[in-house]
Design a protein around this motif. Structure first.
Motif, mmCIF file in Angstrom:
data_model
loop_
_atom_site.group_PDB
_atom_site.id
_atom_site.type_symbol
_atom_site.label_atom_id
_atom_site.label_comp_id
_atom_site.label_asym_id
_atom_site.label_seq_id
_atom_site.Cartn_x
_atom_site.Cartn_y
_atom_site.Cartn_z
ATOM 1 N N MET A 28 65.235 23.847 9.180
ATOM 2 C CA MET A 28 63.815 23.749 9.513
ATOM 3 C C MET A 28 63.313 22.364 9.120
ATOM 4 S SD MET A 28 60.674 26.289 8.464
ATOM 5 C CE MET A 28 61.111 27.490 9.727
ATOM 6 N N GLU A 29 62.593 21.710 10.045
ATOM 7 C CA GLU A 29 62.070 20.377 9.803
ATOM 8 C C GLU A 29 60.605 20.332 10.211
ATOM 9 O OE1 GLU A 29 64.481 17.610 11.902
ATOM 10 O OE2 GLU A 29 66.210 17.823 10.564
ATOM 11 N N PHE A 30 59.812 19.606 9.416
ATOM 12 C CA PHE A 30 58.381 19.476 9.665
ATOM 13 C C PHE A 30 58.074 18.027 10.040
ATOM 14 C CE2 PHE A 30 58.966 23.059 6.895
ATOM 15 C CZ PHE A 30 58.052 24.007 7.338
ATOM 16 N N SER A 31 57.253 17.867 11.074
ATOM 17 C CA SER A 31 56.992 16.537 11.614
ATOM 18 C C SER A 31 55.533 16.145 11.434
ATOM 19 C CB SER A 31 57.333 16.494 13.114
ATOM 20 O OG SER A 31 58.691 16.805 13.322
ATOM 21 N N LEU A 32 55.340 14.968 10.875
ATOM 22 C CA LEU A 32 54.026 14.326 10.821
ATOM 23 C C LEU A 32 54.039 12.988 11.555
ATOM 24 C CD1 LEU A 32 53.066 14.903 7.065
ATOM 25 C CD2 LEU A 32 52.166 16.123 9.046
ATOM 26 N N LEU A 33 55.228 12.410 11.747
ATOM 27 C CA LEU A 33 55.369 11.086 12.351
ATOM 28 C C LEU A 33 55.449 11.214 13.865
ATOM 29 C CD1 LEU A 33 57.935 9.577 9.837
ATOM 30 C CD2 LEU A 33 55.439 9.638 9.697
ATOM 31 N N GLY A 34 54.354 11.602 14.445
ATOM 32 C CA GLY A 34 54.279 11.912 15.860
ATOM 33 C C GLY A 34 53.456 13.180 16.014
ATOM 34 N N PRO A 35 53.721 13.994 17.033
ATOM 35 C CA PRO A 35 53.027 15.281 17.131
ATOM 36 C C PRO A 35 53.363 16.165 15.931
ATOM 37 C CG PRO A 35 54.080 14.708 19.215
ATOM 38 C CD PRO A 35 54.582 13.727 18.207
ATOM 39 N N VAL A 36 52.352 16.743 15.322
ATOM 40 C CA VAL A 36 52.581 17.660 14.204
ATOM 41 C C VAL A 36 53.345 18.872 14.738
ATOM 42 C CG1 VAL A 36 51.484 19.146 12.501
ATOM 43 C CG2 VAL A 36 50.529 16.881 12.998
ATOM 44 N N GLY A 37 54.449 19.205 14.076
ATOM 45 C CA GLY A 37 55.259 20.308 14.595
ATOM 46 C C GLY A 37 56.270 20.806 13.589
ATOM 47 N N VAL A 38 56.946 21.889 13.994
ATOM 48 C CA VAL A 38 57.991 22.510 13.178
ATOM 49 C C VAL A 38 59.184 22.763 14.090
ATOM 50 C CG1 VAL A 38 58.602 24.389 11.634
ATOM 51 C CG2 VAL A 38 56.206 23.656 11.794
ATOM 52 N N ALA A 39 60.342 22.257 13.699
ATOM 53 C CA ALA A 39 61.562 22.476 14.468
ATOM 54 C C ALA A 39 62.471 23.422 13.700
ATOM 55 C CB ALA A 39 62.281 21.155 14.723
ATOM 56 N N THR A 40 63.021 24.385 14.409
ATOM 57 C CA THR A 40 63.977 25.321 13.827
ATOM 58 C C THR A 40 65.268 25.271 14.618
ATOM 59 O OG1 THR A 40 63.356 27.207 15.216
ATOM 60 C CG2 THR A 40 62.006 26.800 13.248
ATOM 61 N N GLY A 41 66.248 26.018 14.171
ATOM 62 C CA GLY A 41 67.507 26.060 14.891
ATOM 63 C C GLY A 41 67.354 26.584 16.299
ATOM 64 N N ALA A 42 66.318 27.373 16.522
ATOM 65 C CA ALA A 42 66.084 27.948 17.849
ATOM 66 C C ALA A 42 65.161 27.090 18.701
ATOM 67 C CB ALA A 42 65.496 29.357 17.707
ATOM 68 N N GLY A 43 64.672 25.973 18.171
ATOM 69 C CA GLY A 43 63.774 25.101 18.925
ATOM 70 C C GLY A 43 62.456 24.901 18.208
ATOM 71 N N GLU A 44 61.538 24.225 18.880
ATOM 72 C CA GLU A 44 60.219 23.931 18.321
ATOM 73 C C GLU A 44 59.359 25.188 18.305
ATOM 74 O OE1 GLU A 44 58.472 21.106 17.349
ATOM 75 O OE2 GLU A 44 60.113 19.663 17.498
ATOM 76 N N LEU A 45 58.627 25.377 17.214
ATOM 77 C CA LEU A 45 57.649 26.457 17.163
ATOM 78 C C LEU A 45 56.424 26.061 17.984
ATOM 79 C CD1 LEU A 45 57.645 27.540 13.393
ATOM 80 C CD2 LEU A 45 58.969 28.474 15.290
ATOM 81 N N VAL A 46 55.910 27.004 18.741
ATOM 82 C CA VAL A 46 54.709 26.769 19.534
ATOM 83 C C VAL A 46 53.505 27.030 18.629
ATOM 84 C CG1 VAL A 46 53.415 27.388 21.598
ATOM 85 C CG2 VAL A 46 55.923 27.473 21.627
ATOM 86 N N LEU A 47 52.924 25.970 18.123
ATOM 87 C CA LEU A 47 51.902 26.117 17.098
ATOM 88 C C LEU A 47 50.550 26.543 17.654
ATOM 89 C CD1 LEU A 47 52.692 23.053 14.826
ATOM 90 C CD2 LEU A 47 53.314 25.450 14.466
ATOM 91 N N GLY A 48 50.275 26.173 18.892
ATOM 92 C CA GLY A 48 49.009 26.588 19.459
ATOM 93 C C GLY A 48 47.937 25.531 19.349
ATOM 94 N N PRO A 49 46.681 25.922 19.090
ATOM 95 C CA PRO A 49 45.547 25.005 19.200
ATOM 96 C C PRO A 49 45.552 23.908 18.139
ATOM 97 C CG PRO A 49 44.853 27.104 18.276
ATOM 98 C CD PRO A 49 46.268 27.285 18.725
#
Length: 678
Positions: A1-22
């Motif tokens: 699991m990886e958390f991104s701030l350097l670009g679009p805020v997001g969360v990546a998992t082994g299954a792909g990016e989590l759809v965070l919503g609004p």
């Protein structure tokens, strides 16, 4: 699991990016990631998510977003990574190993880099750190002062890493790499004097002193126009260091006795008198590419200068008596002949047909005339590169000098006046400043007299009209002239028998080869289909292909197919191909700005059509005008290379021009441009 701030805020998992919503949910996550393992109160969330007074239900909204985030993290397997979103009274805490946050890893890599003491290791570390960036920091969050401040702080860290990477390359002697890294950042942040100063130093150390000095003058002008200030200490110091280094490197040996003054053997302007003997003074010689008409010219001024804006250069000859004779006879001192050409174009490729045509036309001495070639083509096709490449290749055929001037016909600022350009040419040819006639006609006559018996090459870049060029044409049979323009300049063909040398877009194979020279042939060979797709999306324009290569160079982990997919979105294409101040959008903007209001409106109407091809009758119906008027307008657009005449009365508009015209129309609300110029 990886958390991104350097670009679009997001969360990546082994299954792909989590759809965070609004955006507010992304913002809640961003606040927690900016303060990992530290509690964040609900009041902090509320003040950050709403710029004005939070609504009555704000607390409930925050609680809902936290609850949904907790559920999404659990579904993504957060527990296995030691990630937990917990509630502590009216506060929340995101407990996690900080190494899972890209901003934390970025800071760690930067801290390990030692650009000066261990540059090779620093290059690897800093490239890995910068590779973590996927766009502007904290993208997708709500607008607000707290997020803007946090994003700004992260961007400052990124620019520091860019500077450190350039320093490391410089320590390794790789000054071209350092300049390439700094160029895009300086273009995107033109008022950051530290970036520009570092770029100037890298360019100079890489042997590109004219480019370095040009950056100083461009930044000085921008600082004055935008902020009303002069360059600061660091930028001024970098400029002066370059000039001092140049003076030391090129100072001619002192003469013990000046040579006898030559007497005029031909007609001389009666107002031009021989200058008195002058004592040699410490000065900075005028160097190749430093002539104001060639590099660093403020629009309309025709001069370069130091930080205060005054001319800080002197003429190129010795201070002895060979200066200012105005003579058309006698052998010129070729050791002081002007060498105004800019540096040869980097990674120049192909154009052998055009180069051969220039050679055939400009080196033919049988006619007894001074030949002129007009290199024409659309914006971004590489006209200047072609002209400069040929000029360097055949410079030895013109031992009495090579003159170069950017006429600014399709630039952002004012055009260069003939008087200003002639002054710089006359200075380069050895005329003392006080002996240069004030009028354009007299200066032009003196200029033609000085070169009448010399072998001089004149390159007039970026011309708008034939009238702008004619006063600058030499008349001697040993001289030759290359003019570049987005317009065909048919007037020069009529009055001066100029030879048109059209430059077309690159074919698929040539475009792929250009990408290979920019990115490395191995990288391109891994994705041949994607490389061909990029050439098609860039429509074979070298400027567009170089911009695409710059995007991939800055993102070494990107595959070519990823950029091709991004360019497939027509809403993003121009921005992706216009990362620099000389990108496709800027080039087309300068072309369209030179159109009359009627022709600009006609281009917009053509761009808004459903297809790329139209005939004159259909265009007349669309524009609500008679066919002859529509045909004349289309012919003028074709003359400016904004459309192509595919067949009689049938015209084609390129996709890039079409996209630009549509964006311009949308940005202006459909109103026609104010310009009435042709």
């Amino acid at each position: 699991m990886e958390f991104s701030l350097l670009g679009p805020v997001g969360v990546a998992t082994g299954a792909g990016e989590l759809v965070l919503g609004p955006a507010k949910r992304r913002s809640v996550l961003a606040l927690l990631l900016l303060q990992p393992n530290i509690t964040v109160t609900i009041e902090q969330f509320m003040s950050s998510l709403w710029e004005d007074e939070p609504p009555a239900h704000a607390r409930t909204v925050v609680q809902g977003h936290v609850s949904r985030l907790r559920q999404m993290l659990a579904e993504g397997g957060a527990e296995a990574y030691g990630v937990e979103l917990v509630t502590r009274g009216s506060s929340y805490l995101l407990r996690l190993p900080e190494e899972l946050i890209d901003a934390h890893r970025f800071s760690g890599l930067m801290a390990l880099a030692r650009p000066e003491s261990a540059p090779q290791d620093a290059v690897s570390l800093l490239r890995e750190a910068l590779g973590l960036w996927r766009g502007p920091a904290l993208s997708g969050t709500v607008s607000g002062a707290q997020f803007a401040a946090a994003a700004h702080a992260l961007e400052e860290r990124r620019l520091a890493a860019v500077g450190a990477l350039a320093t490391a390359h410089g320590a390794l002697g790789e000054h071209d790499h350092a300049a390439a890294i700094l160029y895009a950042e300086a273009a995107a942040n033109p008022l950051r004097e530290g970036l520009v100063a570092a770029l100037m130093q890298a360019l100079y150390r890489g042997g590109r002193q004219s480019d370095a000095i040009n950056w100083f003058h461009r930044t000085r002008q921008l600082l004055g126009e935008e902020l009303g200030v002069d360059p600061g200490e660091r930028l001024t110091r970098a400029y002066e260091e370059i000039l001092r280094a140049e003076a030391v490197a090129t100072q001619p040996p002192a003469r013990t006795q000046p040579p006898a003054r030559q007497q005029p053997s031909g007609p001389v302007d009666p107002r031009v008198q021989p200058a008195p003997e002058r004592a040699q003074q410490p000065s900075i010689p005028r160097q190749q590419g430093h002539a104001p008409a060639a590099q660093g010219r403020s629009p309309g001024s025709g001069t370069t200068g130091g930080p205060g804006g005054t001319d800080s250069t002197v003429d190129t000859g010795s201070t002895g008596g060979t200066r200012g004779t105005g003579s058309t006879g006698g052998a010129p001192d070729r050791s002081t002949a002007p060498r105004f050409l800019p540096r040869p174009p980097a990674r120049f490729l192909g154009r052998e047909t055009q180069l051969a045509e220039l050679t055939r036309w400009l080196t033919d001495t049988g006619s007894g005339e001074s030949p002129i070639a007009v290199v024409t083509g659309p914006a971004g096709v590489g006209k200047t590169a072609c002209a400069v490449q040929w000029s360097h290749r055949y410079a030895s055929a013109f031992p009495d000098g090579q003159l170069f001037a950017d006429l600014g016909g399709f630039g952002e600022g004012a055009e260069a006046t003939p008087t200003a350009v002639l002054r710089e040419f006359l200075l380069g040819l050895g005329t003392p400043p006080e002996q240069i006639p004030p009028s354009a006609d007299a200066a032009s006559a003196l200029y033609r007299s000085l070169v009448a018996r010399r072998r001089v090459l004149v390159v007039l870049d970026n011309a708008r009209s034939s009238a702008q060029v004619r006063p600058l044409l030499p008349g001697g049979p040993g001289c030759a002239t290359i003019v570049t323009s987005r317009s065909r300049l048919d007037g020069l063909v009529v009055t001066d028998v100029a030879r048109p040398v059209p430059v077309q877009v690159l074919g698929t194979d040539e475009g792929v080869a250009l990408l290979g020279t920019m990115l490395g042939h191995d990288r391109v060979a891994e994705e041949p289909d994607a490389a061909r797709a990029l050439v098609a999306l860039c429509e074979g324009l070298p400027l567009a292909l170089r911009a695409a290569a710059a995007q991939l160079t800055a993102r070494p982990r990107w595959r070519l197919a990823r950029l091709a997919a991004a360019l497939g979105d027509e809403r993003r294409r121009l921005s992706l191909l216009s990362a620099e101040d000389t990108g496709i959008a800027a080039a087309l903007r300068n072309s369209v700005a030179r159109l009359s209001a009627d022709d600009a409106r006609l281009l917009s109407q053509l761009a808004m059509g459903t297809g790329r091809e139209v005939d004159a009758l259909a265009m007349a119906a669309l524009a609500g005008s008679d066919p002859e008027r529509a045909r004349d307008g289309l012919d003028r657009l074709a003359e400016m290379h904004l459309v192509d005449e595919a067949a009689t009365d049938r015209y084609v508009i390129s996709t890039l021009v079409q996209l630009f015209a549509r964006d311009k129309e949308a940005g202006e609300g459909g109103s026609p441009p104010a310009s009435t110029e042709r």
